[in-house]
Write a protein that holds these residues in place. Structure first.
Motif, PDB file in Angstrom:
ATOM      1  N   ASP A  38       6.722  54.743  89.829  1.00 19.97           N
ATOM      2  CA  ASP A  38       7.314  53.840  88.995  1.00 19.97           C
ATOM      3  C   ASP A  38       5.549  53.935  87.843  1.00 19.97           C
ATOM      4  O   ASP A  38       4.808  53.658  88.347  1.00 19.97           O
ATOM      5  N   GLN A  39       5.944  53.979  86.845  1.00 22.20           N
ATOM      6  CA  GLN A  39       3.946  53.594  86.302  1.00 22.20           C
ATOM      7  C   GLN A  39       3.536  51.700  86.625  1.00 22.20           C
ATOM      8  O   GLN A  39       4.122  50.675  86.920  1.00 22.20           O
ATOM      9  N   PRO A  40       2.325  52.091  86.449  1.00 19.83           N
ATOM     10  CA  PRO A  40       1.741  50.796  86.711  1.00 19.83           C
ATOM     11  C   PRO A  40       2.446  49.533  85.956  1.00 19.83           C
ATOM     12  O   PRO A  40       2.313  49.921  84.473  1.00 19.83           O
ATOM     13  N   GLY A  41       2.866  48.321  86.883  1.00 18.25           N
ATOM     14  CA  GLY A  41       3.088  47.238  85.600  1.00 18.25           C
ATOM     15  C   GLY A  41       4.430  47.253  85.593  1.00 18.25           C
ATOM     16  O   GLY A  41       5.725  46.118  84.985  1.00 18.25           O
ATOM     17  N   THR A  42       5.239  48.536  86.040  1.00 12.41           N
ATOM     18  CA  THR A  42       6.679  48.778  86.226  1.00 12.41           C
ATOM     19  C   THR A  42       7.026  47.803  86.960  1.00 12.41           C
ATOM     20  O   THR A  42       6.796  47.089  88.088  1.00 12.41           O
ATOM     21  N   SER A  43       8.152  46.772  87.003  1.00 10.63           N
ATOM     22  CA  SER A  43       9.134  45.995  88.141  1.00 10.63           C
ATOM     23  C   SER A  43      10.197  46.604  88.362  1.00 10.63           C
ATOM     24  O   SER A  43      10.856  46.397  87.490  1.00 10.63           O
ATOM     25  N   ARG A  44      11.016  46.565  89.466  1.00  9.32           N
ATOM     26  CA  ARG A  44      11.515  46.886  90.021  1.00  9.32           C
ATOM     27  C   ARG A  44      12.290  45.771  90.739  1.00  9.32           C
ATOM     28  O   ARG A  44      11.631  45.200  92.448  1.00  9.32           O
ATOM     29  N   LEU A  65      20.156  38.461  88.881  1.00 10.67           N
ATOM     30  CA  LEU A  65      18.656  39.922  88.816  1.00 10.67           C
ATOM     31  C   LEU A  65      18.918  39.628  87.084  1.00 10.67           C
ATOM     32  O   LEU A  65      18.255  40.226  86.253  1.00 10.67           O
ATOM     33  N   ASP A  66      19.781  39.144  85.946  1.00 11.45           N
ATOM     34  CA  ASP A  66      20.193  38.437  85.245  1.00 11.45           C
ATOM     35  C   ASP A  66      18.533  37.305  84.713  1.00 11.45           C
ATOM     36  O   ASP A  66      17.952  38.424  83.802  1.00 11.45           O
ATOM     37  N   ALA A  67      18.864  36.550  85.702  1.00  8.44           N
ATOM     38  CA  ALA A  67      18.031  35.224  85.891  1.00  8.44           C
ATOM     39  C   ALA A  67      16.274  36.080  85.986  1.00  8.44           C
ATOM     40  O   ALA A  67      14.974  36.077  85.857  1.00  8.44           O
ATOM     41  N   PHE A  68      16.854  37.080  86.970  1.00 14.07           N
ATOM     42  CA  PHE A  68      15.274  37.944  86.929  1.00 14.07           C
ATOM     43  C   PHE A  68      14.959  38.940  86.035  1.00 14.07           C
ATOM     44  O   PHE A  68      13.384  38.283  85.823  1.00 14.07           O
ATOM     45  N   GLY A  69      15.352  39.101  85.547  1.00 11.45           N
ATOM     46  CA  GLY A  69      14.762  39.291  84.736  1.00 11.45           C
ATOM     47  C   GLY A  69      14.167  38.853  83.191  1.00 11.45           C
ATOM     48  O   GLY A  69      13.208  39.340  82.586  1.00 11.45           O
ATOM     49  N   ALA A  70      15.160  38.171  82.838  1.00 10.33           N
ATOM     50  CA  ALA A  70      14.822  37.281  82.047  1.00 10.33           C
ATOM     51  C   ALA A  70      13.250  36.334  82.282  1.00 10.33           C
ATOM     52  O   ALA A  70      12.155  35.925  81.257  1.00 10.33           O
ATOM     53  N   ARG A  71      12.768  36.169  83.692  1.00  7.29           N
ATOM     54  CA  ARG A  71      11.955  35.646  84.283  1.00  7.29           C
ATOM     55  C   ARG A  71      10.784  36.003  84.206  1.00  7.29           C
ATOM     56  O   ARG A  71       9.470  35.495  84.711  1.00  7.29           O
ATOM     57  N   LYS A  72      10.757  37.343  85.651  1.00  2.40           N
ATOM     58  CA  LYS A  72       9.506  37.901  85.346  1.00  2.40           C
ATOM     59  C   LYS A  72       9.054  37.254  86.902  1.00  2.40           C
ATOM     60  O   LYS A  72       8.337  37.726  85.941  1.00  2.40           O
ATOM     61  N   ALA A  73       9.673  37.301  87.549  1.00  2.00           N
ATOM     62  CA  ALA A  73       9.500  36.219  88.700  1.00  2.00           C
ATOM     63  C   ALA A  73       9.011  37.461  89.724  1.00  2.00           C
ATOM     64  O   ALA A  73      10.238  38.294  89.866  1.00  2.00           O
ATOM     65  N   ALA A  74       8.253  36.657  90.729  1.00  2.00           N
ATOM     66  CA  ALA A  74       8.040  37.597  91.989  1.00  2.00           C
ATOM     67  C   ALA A  74       9.227  37.303  93.034  1.00  2.00           C
ATOM     68  O   ALA A  74       9.704  37.982  93.752  1.00  2.00           O
ATOM     69  N   CYS A  75       9.841  36.649  92.807  1.00  2.00           N
ATOM     70  CA  CYS A  75      10.788  36.415  93.207  1.00  2.00           C
ATOM     71  C   CYS A  75      12.131  35.035  93.620  1.00  2.00           C
ATOM     72  O   CYS A  75      12.062  34.451  92.955  1.00  2.00           O
ATOM     73  N   LEU A  76      13.507  35.740  93.051  1.00  2.00           N
ATOM     74  CA  LEU A  76      14.573  34.525  93.367  1.00  2.00           C
ATOM     75  C   LEU A  76      15.336  34.064  93.869  1.00  2.00           C
ATOM     76  O   LEU A  76      15.500  35.287  94.795  1.00  2.00           O
ATOM     77  N   LEU A  77      15.496  33.000  94.445  1.00  2.00           N
ATOM     78  CA  LEU A  77      16.563  33.030  95.121  1.00  2.00           C
ATOM     79  C   LEU A  77      17.764  32.524  94.557  1.00  2.00           C
ATOM     80  O   LEU A  77      18.150  32.149  93.589  1.00  2.00           O
ATOM     81  N   PHE A 125      14.064  40.237  94.715  1.00  2.33           N
ATOM     82  CA  PHE A 125      12.406  40.037  95.155  1.00  2.33           C
ATOM     83  C   PHE A 125      12.066  41.275  93.902  1.00  2.33           C
ATOM     84  O   PHE A 125      12.818  42.166  93.845  1.00  2.33           O
ATOM     85  N   GLU A 126      10.625  40.938  93.743  1.00  2.00           N
ATOM     86  CA  GLU A 126      10.002  41.938  93.218  1.00  2.00           C
ATOM     87  C   GLU A 126       9.228  43.123  93.936  1.00  2.00           C
ATOM     88  O   GLU A 126       8.698  42.762  94.824  1.00  2.00           O
ATOM     89  N   ALA A 127       9.444  44.493  94.034  1.00  2.00           N
ATOM     90  CA  ALA A 127       9.719  45.463  95.030  1.00  2.00           C
ATOM     91  C   ALA A 127       8.079  45.662  95.966  1.00  2.00           C
ATOM     92  O   ALA A 127       7.796  45.256  96.758  1.00  2.00           O
ATOM     93  N   ARG A 128       7.131  45.551  94.588  1.00  2.00           N
ATOM     94  CA  ARG A 128       5.577  45.389  95.620  1.00  2.00           C
ATOM     95  C   ARG A 128       5.275  43.777  96.067  1.00  2.00           C
ATOM     96  O   ARG A 128       4.448  44.299  97.466  1.00  2.00           O
ATOM     97  N   ASP A 129       5.382  43.073  95.434  1.00  2.00           N
ATOM     98  CA  ASP A 129       5.410  41.913  96.256  1.00  2.00           C
ATOM     99  C   ASP A 129       6.458  41.486  97.371  1.00  2.00           C
ATOM    100  O   ASP A 129       6.115  41.015  98.356  1.00  2.00           O
ATOM    101  N   LEU A 130       7.653  41.696  97.362  1.00  4.29           N
ATOM    102  CA  LEU A 130       8.160  41.907  98.448  1.00  4.29           C
ATOM    103  C   LEU A 130       7.734  42.678  99.523  1.00  4.29           C
ATOM    104  O   LEU A 130       7.406  42.345 100.995  1.00  4.29           O
ATOM    105  N   LEU A 131       6.953  44.061  99.468  1.00  4.99           N
ATOM    106  CA  LEU A 131       6.107  44.706 100.236  1.00  4.99           C
ATOM    107  C   LEU A 131       5.552  44.086 101.113  1.00  4.99           C
ATOM    108  O   LEU A 131       4.757  44.246 102.106  1.00  4.99           O
ATOM    109  N   ASP A 132       4.170  43.177  99.696  1.00  6.41           N
ATOM    110  CA  ASP A 132       2.638  42.266 100.001  1.00  6.41           C
ATOM    111  C   ASP A 132       3.413  41.287 101.072  1.00  6.41           C
ATOM    112  O   ASP A 132       2.641  41.374 102.022  1.00  6.41           O
TER     113      ASP A 132
END
Length: 200
Positions: A38-44, A65-77, A125-132
């Motif tokens: 992934d390119q830097p800054g990419t959210s997965r 998933l739609d809400a996650f994309g719209a909010r650019k969150a680290a985590c949505l429950l 979760f955003e993948a990198r935030d999840l791993l961290d």
């Protein structure tokens, strides 16, 4: 064996049963492999659901998933409003309605037990935030386990956006761990019942 032949399906083994956080951490290498190019800054997004909850609907996950994309969150429950929240973790919010934490019923105050928004163990979760956050879990609790529910709190403490979206139906929390629960889920599926009460 049923899923092994499907394209894009891979497996990770949790070698010891050390909690939900450890279960997800068992897939860390697979997640790193997905984001490696992934390119830097990419959210997965990484979607996490329970394997014992057959009532979960694709449209509910799509809304999350739609809400996650719209909010650019680290985590949505993904949460639900349950008329009878007994046995379920409650979603605690501040006076402005912002997510603060999950509190399990056994640890909840009387006021918190009156909360009807409940955790459904459905996350994006955003993948990198999840791993961290997985890398910072500890097992300093009565069960000596690593809890996935601690990951949102870790990210929130980092100042990242963590929120809860009530996009699921209460029936989607039904789990199958006993013959009685299986009967309740079977009845719900056969009758098209939206909400079913199951004694934990």
């Amino acid at each position: 064996a049923r899923l092994a032949g499907l394209p894009g399906v891979s497996f990770a083994l949790q070698k010891e049963l050390r909690g939900t956080g450890d279960a997800v951490a068992s897939a860390s290498d697979a997640i790193r492999g997905l984001i490696a190019g992934d390119q830097p800054g990419t959210s997965r997004p990484v979607v996490i659901v329970c394997g014992d909850s057959p009532m979960l609907r694709p449209e509910s996950v799509a809304r999350l998933l739609d809400a996650f994309g719209a909010r650019k969150a680290a985590c949505l429950l993904g949460t639900a409003r349950a008329p009878d929240p007994a046995g379920l973790g409650r979603i605690v919010r501040d006076a402005a309605g912002r997510f603060q934490r999950i509190v399990e019923e056994k640890d909840a105050s009387e006021e918190e037990r009156r909360i009807t928004e409940v955790n459904m163990s459905t996350y994006v979760f955003e993948a990198r935030d999840l791993l961290d956050s997985l890398g910072r879990l500890d097992n300093a609790n009565a069960a000596g386990e690593y809890y996935l529910t601690d990951c949102p709190a870790i990210l929130l403490a980092d100042g990242k956006l963590v929120d809860a979206v009530a996009c699921l139906e209460p029936s989607e929390s039904l789990s199958v761990n006993t013959p009685e629960q299986l009967a309740a889920v079977d009845a719900a599926l056969m009758n098209g019942v939206a909400t079913v009460k199951v004694t934990p």
